[in-house]
Design a protein around this motif. Structure first.
Motif, mmCIF file in Angstrom:
data_model
loop_
_atom_site.group_PDB
_atom_site.id
_atom_site.type_symbol
_atom_site.label_atom_id
_atom_site.label_comp_id
_atom_site.label_asym_id
_atom_site.label_seq_id
_atom_site.Cartn_x
_atom_site.Cartn_y
_atom_site.Cartn_z
ATOM 1 N N VAL A 149 0.910 -1.279 0.006
ATOM 2 C CA VAL A 149 0.034 0.003 0.111
ATOM 3 C C VAL A 149 0.869 1.185 0.068
ATOM 4 N N ALA A 150 1.759 1.228 1.097
ATOM 5 C CA ALA A 150 2.581 2.459 1.069
ATOM 6 C C ALA A 150 3.500 2.563 -0.313
ATOM 7 N N ALA A 155 4.229 5.757 -5.223
ATOM 8 C CA ALA A 155 4.515 5.728 -6.673
ATOM 9 C C ALA A 155 3.519 6.540 -7.327
ATOM 10 N N ILE A 156 2.059 6.464 -6.904
ATOM 11 C CA ILE A 156 1.136 7.311 -7.534
ATOM 12 C C ILE A 156 1.371 8.858 -7.206
ATOM 13 N N MET A 157 2.018 9.119 -6.012
ATOM 14 C CA MET A 157 2.003 10.511 -5.918
ATOM 15 C C MET A 157 3.307 11.083 -6.669
ATOM 16 N N ILE B 107 0.631 21.264 -1.722
ATOM 17 C CA ILE B 107 1.020 19.948 -1.576
ATOM 18 C C ILE B 107 -0.256 19.231 -1.416
ATOM 19 N N ALA B 108 -0.334 17.918 -2.272
ATOM 20 C CA ALA B 108 -1.554 17.145 -2.346
ATOM 21 C C ALA B 108 -1.735 16.767 -0.891
ATOM 22 N N PHE B 109 -3.058 16.864 -0.428
ATOM 23 C CA PHE B 109 -3.402 16.855 0.982
ATOM 24 C C PHE B 109 -3.440 15.169 1.797
#
Lengths: 172, 487
Positions: A149-150, A155-157, B107-109
Motif C-alpha cells: 500500500v505504501a 508511486a502514484i504520488m 501539496i496534495a493533502f
C-alpha cells in the motif's frame, strides 16, 4: 559422468558465459541480456538443488522484475554516443578477473571453515512455504500488504500528475 | 509446526492497537482526500491530527504489561511503549506543523497525511519488533513512505533530487540490512531476537559461527544509514535541504528515533554476546559522527543544511550513550531522543514559518534582522538553538549531561571529553544564527514569514517540552530507566 552432472556442468557454463558477456560486452543492452542469462542459469541451479520455489522466485524476480527494470534504465539513459567512453576489454578483463579471484577466495574460505547448520531434512516445497506463511507468519504476510500500500501510494504520488492542476501564484 | 493463534480483540491486538488506529486513519484520510473537493481537502490534516490523539488511547490498557504477541512477532513492553509515545508526539507535531505549510506549498493533502500516518505506523512496528522480519518490514514501510514524502514537492527540482537520492541509497542500505539479517540467520538458525541471543549464549560463537560477525557489521551499515552516522551520512544534507521542511523535521526526529529503537533492540536483546566487538566499533562511529557533523556544520550558509549537519552530530552524541551500554547509558539514549525531538521539530517549525511559497528563505542571510521583524519567532528559535547547543536550563543540556555522565561512569573518559569538546565547537554555529537574527540589518525587500496558527501551537508545545525536560528531568529519566529494564 551421469546425466545429472552433465546438466550441472552445462548450467554452470551458461552462468559463467552470461557473467563474462555482461562484463566484457561493449553495449549496455547486450550486457543486460547477458546478465539475464546468468540470472536464468542460477534459476536452473536452484532446480538442480531441488528447490523449485527458489527457482521460481529467481525467475520471477530477476528475469521478470529486475530485468524489466534494467532495460527501462537503459532506455532512459540516453543515446549511446553521448555516454562516457567505456574502458577497453583488457582493463575490464583484469578488473573482472580480480573481482572473481577475490570472491572465489572468500567463498572458498567461508565454505571450508564455516560449519553450516543443516536444517531438518526434507524437500522445501512450495506448499510447505505457503503453509508457513499462513500458519506461522500471517502477521508478516499482512505487513507486506501494508508495505505494498505504501509503495503504491508513493508511486502514484510521485508518478501521476497533480490533480489540482498547475500551481497558483501566491496571493499577498 | 507451531500454528499461529490469534486472540481476537485480546492480548495480541492490544500489542498493535496503536498501529491499527494510525493505519485505519491513514486509509480514511486517503479516501477523504478523494471525496472532499478543492480547498476543503485541507480538513484531512485535522482528521490525521485526531488520529494521532486517538492512538494514545490504547496506552491506557497497555501500560505496565510485557508479553509477546502474534507468535513472537511483536512485543509489548515498556520499551516499545516509550518509543510509541515518542513517535506519536513527533507525528502529532509534524502534522500540526504541516497544516498550513501544505496549503502554502500546494501539496496534495490526502496522500501527504496518509503517508505520514503510514510512516508513523512503520516506526511503531520497528519499536515493537521482537523478530527480525517485523523489524525489517516496519523499517521498509517507514522508509518507502518517507521517500515519497521527500519528493512530494514535484515542481521543486531539489525535492525530487532529495527523493531520488534518498530512495536509491536507502534501497542499498536496506539491502545491507537484509544481508546482515540473512547472515545472522545463516549462522544461528533463528530470526526471533531472543532465540538468537539464546543460540549465541550457548556455544562458543566465535568458533562455531564466525559469519555472525559479518552479519553484525552489515546490520550496523543498514542502521547507520538510517541514523546518518558517519561514514553513511552522505545523503543527509541534500535530502534534508530538498525535502519539505515539515518532512525534514519528521526525518530528523521520527526516523532517527525508530532506527535507534531497532538498533537498541537488536544489539541488546539479540547480540549482547558480541558486545566486546560492537562497543569499540560504535566508539569510533560515535566520535567520527560527532566530529565530522560539527566541523562541516561550521561552514554552512543555509540554515536547513546547517541543521542537517547538526542532526548528524546529535546522532553522534546519542551513540555515546549507546557505547556506555549501562542502564544509565541506555536511559540517556531514550531521554536524548525525546529531548531532541522537541528542540529539533521546534527549530524546523520556525524555519518553515519563515518561508513563503517559492521562497523558502533558508539562507543565513535571510535571517538577518528576523529578531526585529518577527520577535516571537526569533525568541523561540533562540531557545531551540540554545537547547541544541546544550545550554541550561533546556532539555538539550540535560540530555547531553546524562549521555556524557553515563560515558564517564562506564569508564569512557576520552569519549566524554571528545563529546564535550564537540559541543563547544557546535555552540559557534548555533550562535551564528542568533547573531544574524539580532545583530544584522534585514535584507532590503525580502519578505519573510507566513502566519500559521497551527504552526505556532506546534512551536509552543515544543517550547514546553524543551523547558519541561530541561528544568524537571528526573521523573522523565526515571521513566526512561524503567523502559530500558527490559534488556
Amino acid at each position: 559422468m551421469s546425466l545429472g552432472e552433465v546438466i550441472f556442468v552445462v548450467i554452470c557454463l551458461v552462468v559463467a558465459l552470461g557473467a563474462l558477456g555482461a562484463v566484457l560486452s561493449n553495449s549496455l543492452i547486450y550486457a543486460v541480456f547477458f546478465l539475464l542469462l546468468t540470472m536464468g542459469g542460477i534459476g536452473g541451479l536452484y532446480i538442480y538443488l531441488k528447490t523449485p520455489f527458489l527457482a521460481m522466485m529467481q525467475i520471477l524476480i530477476y528475469l521478470g522484475a529486475v530485468g524489466v527494470l534494467l532495460i527501462f534504465a537503459v532506455m532512459l539513459a540516453g543515446p549511446f554516443w553521448r555516454r562516457p567512453k567505456e574502458r577497453g576489454p583488457f582493463l575490464k578483463g583484469v578488473a573482472g578477473l580480480g573481482v572473481s579471484l577475490l570472491s572465489f577466495i572468500l567463498f572458498w574460505r567461508v565454505l571450508r571453515h564455516h560449519p553450516w547448520e543443516v536444517g531438518p531434512q526434507g524437500e522445501v516445497s512450495t506448499s510447505r512455504i505457503g503453509r508457513a506463511i499462513l500458519d506461522r507468519y500471517p502477521f508478516a504476510f499482512e505487513l507486506i500488504s501494508l508495505l505494498i500500500v505504501a509503495s503504491i501510494l508513493g508511486a502514484i504520488m510521485l508518478g501521476v500528475l497533480s490533480r489540482q492542476g498547475p500551481p497558483k501564484a501566491e496571493e499577498d | 509446526m507451531e500454528l499461529f493463534k490469534v486472540d481476537v480483540l485480546g492480548r495480541d491486538f492490544l500489542a498493535v492497537a496503536q498501529e491499527l488506529v494510525l493505519l485505519s486513519f491513514a486509509l480514511g484520510v486517503l479516501l477523504l482526500g478523494v471525496i472532499l473537493k478543492g480547498d476543503r481537502r485541507r480538513y484531512t490534516g485535522y482528521v490525521a491530527l485526531f488520529g494521532y490523539v486517538l492512538a494514545f488511547l490504547p496506552l491506557l490498557g497497555a501500560i505496565g504489561r510485557g508479553y509477546e504477541a502474534f507468535s513472537g512477532m511483536v512485543v509489548l513492553d515498556p520499551f516499545s511503549l516509550f518509543f510509541k509515545v515518542l513517535i506519536l508526539v513527533v507525528g502529532f507535531l509534524v502534522v500540526l506543523l504541516s497544516l498550513d505549510y501544505t496549503s502554502r506549498e500546494g501539496i496534495a493533502f490526502g496522500e501527504y497525511y496518509a503517508l505520514v500516518l503510514l510512516a508513523s505506523a512503520g516506526m511503531m512496528l520497528m519499536a515493537g519488533a521482537a523478530h527480525l522480519v517485523t523489524l525489517f518490514l516496519g523499517l521498509e514501510i517507514m522508509s518507502i513512505a518517507i521517500y515519497a514524502l521527500a519528493g512530494i514537492m514535484r515542481e521543486d527540482a531539489r525535492s525530487v533530487e532529495a527523493a531520488f537520492k534518498y530512495f536509491l541509497l536507502g534501497a542499498f542500505a536496506s539491502g545491507f540490512l537484509l544481508y546482515g539479517m540473512a547472515l545472522t540467520y545463516a549462522s544461528t538458525g533463528a530470526l526471533h531476537l531472543r532465540e538468537i541471543e539464546g543460540v549465541l549464549a550457548q556455544k562458543a560463537w566465535l568458533t562455531s559461527f564466525p559469519l555472525v560477525l559479518v552479519g553484525l557489521g552489515l546490520l550496523l551499515v543498514g542502521f547507520g544509514f538510517k541514523l546518518a552516522l558517519v561514514p553513511f551520512h552522505m545523503w543527509t544534507p541534500d535530502v534534508y535541504e530538498g525535502a519539505p521542511t515539515s518532512i525534514t523535521a519528521f526525518m530528523a526526529t521520527g526516523v532517527k528515533a525508530a532506527a535507534f529503537a531497532g538498533l537498541l533492540r537488536v544489539f541488546f536483546t539479540a547480540l549482547p554476546a558480541l558486545e566486546g566487538h560492537w562497543r569499540e566499533l560504535l566508539w569510533v562511529l560515535a566520535v567520527a559522527t560527532m566530529t565530522l557533523g560539527n566541523l562541516v556544520a561550521l561552514r554552512q550558509e543555509d540554515v536547513k543544511r546547517m541543521l542537517a549537519y547538526s542532526s548528524i552530530a546529535h546522532a553522534g552524541y546519542i551513540m555515546v550513550g549507546f557505547v556506555a551500554a549501562t542502564e544509565l547509558g541506555r536511559a540517556a539514549v531514550l531521554f536524548y531522543l525525546f529531548a531532541y525531538a522537541f528542540m529539533n521539530i521546534g527549530a524546523f517549525a520556525v524555519v518553515a514559518l519563515l518561508g513563503r511559497r517559492g521562497a523558502p528563505n533558508t539562507l543565513l542571510e535571510d535571517y538577518a534582522g528576523v529578531g526585529f521583524k518577527h520577535p516571537l519567532l526569533a525568541v523561540a528559535m533562540a531557545v531551540f538553538l540554545f537547547s541544541l547547543a546544550g545550554v541550561p536550563p533546556t532539555a538539550g543540556f540535560m540530555a547531553k549531561f546524562y549521555v556524557f555522565s553515563a560515558a564517564v561512569k562506564a569508564g569512557y573518559y576520552w569519549l566524554a571529553v571528545l563529546g564535550v569538546l564537540n559541543s563547544a565547537v557546535a555552540a559557534y554555529y548555533y550562535l551564528r544564527v542568533m547573531v544574524y537574527m539580532y545583530f544584522r540589518e534585514p535584507k532590503e525587500g525580502l519578505q519573510t514569514g507566513y502566519p500559521s496558527f497551527a504552526g505556532a501551537v506546534a512551536i509552543l508545545i515544543a517550547l514546553w517540552g524543551v523547558f519541561q525536560l530541561g528544568i524537571m528531568p528526573s521523573d522523565f529519566l526515571a521513566l526512561a530507566q524503567r523502559s530500558v529494564q527490559v534488556f
